[in-house]
Scaffold this motif. Sequence first.
Motif, PDB file in Angstrom:
ATOM      1  N   GLY A  21       4.608   6.603  -4.847  1.00 16.48           N
ATOM      2  CA  GLY A  21       4.831   5.355  -5.537  1.00 16.48           C
ATOM      3  C   GLY A  21       6.032   4.703  -5.434  1.00 16.48           C
ATOM      4  O   GLY A  21       6.341   3.608  -5.249  1.00 16.48           O
ATOM      5  N   ALA A  25       7.154   1.446  -3.199  1.00 11.61           N
ATOM      6  CA  ALA A  25       7.737   0.142  -3.773  1.00 11.61           C
ATOM      7  C   ALA A  25       9.147   0.052  -3.594  1.00 11.61           C
ATOM      8  O   ALA A  25       9.605  -0.897  -4.193  1.00 11.61           O
ATOM      9  N   MET A  70       3.892   5.519 -10.792  1.00 14.42           N
ATOM     10  CA  MET A  70       3.768   4.606  -9.629  1.00 14.42           C
ATOM     11  C   MET A  70       3.352   3.115 -10.363  1.00 14.42           C
ATOM     12  O   MET A  70       4.077   2.233  -9.518  1.00 14.42           O
ATOM     13  N   LEU A  74       5.742   0.021  -8.860  1.00 10.39           N
ATOM     14  CA  LEU A  74       4.878  -1.144  -8.215  1.00 10.39           C
ATOM     15  C   LEU A  74       4.990  -2.445  -8.636  1.00 10.39           C
ATOM     16  O   LEU A  74       4.910  -3.547  -8.475  1.00 10.39           O
ATOM     17  N   LYS A  75       5.100  -2.300 -10.162  1.00  9.27           N
ATOM     18  CA  LYS A  75       5.275  -3.530 -11.068  1.00  9.27           C
ATOM     19  C   LYS A  75       6.780  -3.933 -10.747  1.00  9.27           C
ATOM     20  O   LYS A  75       6.904  -5.477 -10.943  1.00  9.27           O
ATOM     21  N   HIS A  77       8.329  -3.819  -8.105  1.00  9.30           N
ATOM     22  CA  HIS A  77       8.462  -4.412  -6.290  1.00  9.30           C
ATOM     23  C   HIS A  77       7.185  -3.618  -5.845  1.00  9.30           C
ATOM     24  O   HIS A  77       7.035  -2.604  -5.748  1.00  9.30           O
ATOM     25  N   ASP A  78       6.334  -4.687  -5.164  1.00  9.84           N
ATOM     26  CA  ASP A  78       5.204  -4.193  -4.435  1.00  9.84           C
ATOM     27  C   ASP A  78       5.113  -5.097  -3.084  1.00  9.84           C
ATOM     28  O   ASP A  78       4.133  -5.921  -3.013  1.00  9.84           O
ATOM     29  N   ASN A  81       1.588  -5.072  -1.459  1.00 15.96           N
ATOM     30  CA  ASN A  81       0.496  -5.453  -2.265  1.00 15.96           C
ATOM     31  C   ASN A  81      -0.308  -4.355  -2.627  1.00 15.96           C
ATOM     32  O   ASN A  81      -1.606  -4.515  -2.571  1.00 15.96           O
ATOM     33  N   LEU A  82       0.115  -3.086  -2.932  1.00 14.65           N
ATOM     34  CA  LEU A  82      -0.995  -2.132  -3.152  1.00 14.65           C
ATOM     35  C   LEU A  82      -1.673  -2.203  -4.655  1.00 14.65           C
ATOM     36  O   LEU A  82      -2.684  -1.509  -4.764  1.00 14.65           O
ATOM     37  N   LEU A  83      -1.229  -3.230  -5.531  1.00 18.25           N
ATOM     38  CA  LEU A  83      -1.922  -3.322  -6.539  1.00 18.25           C
ATOM     39  C   LEU A  83      -2.965  -4.452  -6.386  1.00 18.25           C
ATOM     40  O   LEU A  83      -3.815  -4.965  -7.295  1.00 18.25           O
ATOM     41  N   LEU A 154      -3.148   1.419  -4.234  1.00 18.86           N
ATOM     42  CA  LEU A 154      -2.616   2.125  -5.320  1.00 18.86           C
ATOM     43  C   LEU A 154      -3.624   3.482  -5.275  1.00 18.86           C
ATOM     44  O   LEU A 154      -2.961   4.619  -5.086  1.00 18.86           O
TER      45      LEU A 154
END
Length: 220
Positions: A21, A25, A70, A74-75, A77-78, A81-83, A154
Amino acid sequence: MTLPLLYSLQHCPYAMRARMGILMAEQHVLLRAIKTKNKPPHLLHISPKGTVPVLLLPNHQVIDESLDIMLWALKEHDPHNLLHTHEPLALRRMLELIKLNDTQFKPVLEKYKFYARTKDMAQLYFRQACEEFIKQFEAKLTAHKYLISDNKSLADYALLPFIRQFARVDKHWFAQSEYTRVHAWLNHFLQAPMFTKIMTKYDLYMDTGNEHLYGPKNRY
């Protein structure tokens, strides 16, 4: 402390999940490699349960669950766009699949790994119990390229260490099994530069006192 501090164990699937993660990110942390039998007092001070991974942020916030690490990364920097932020229900679907893995598949997998040493009917029983979950993953990979959609998410990275463990219990059987899409999906990730990076072996903090800068050098 200007960078987050990560306590990690090389082969722990939860620690592997956290490192993936952070890498995906494109974050940087200071990594302290540990062994379960020789835990640093500082780790036990900030997270008394004593399991890894543990992430200490510069604001002194402690995150000691792999999935939360993770999500934090990712929040922040993603870039991949895994989220799946463009799909309102995507994150909920990912979290449901990760919960299935962590609460149902993982306990059965631990028994399969344990009884693999005995080579008796118990091993077969627990392998077949694991297969009930592997069949679900195979069906998802039949519907699309990755576990949630045709794009990585994710969920792919969160489940990867556990499906890898399942495949490694009996490599020959898994290679010849009917789960061809799970096999191809797994190989895709294991052969990527990302996986080599997250499995780098570091000197143990309790032996050397060394911290290691961990993060991306290239895009993955």
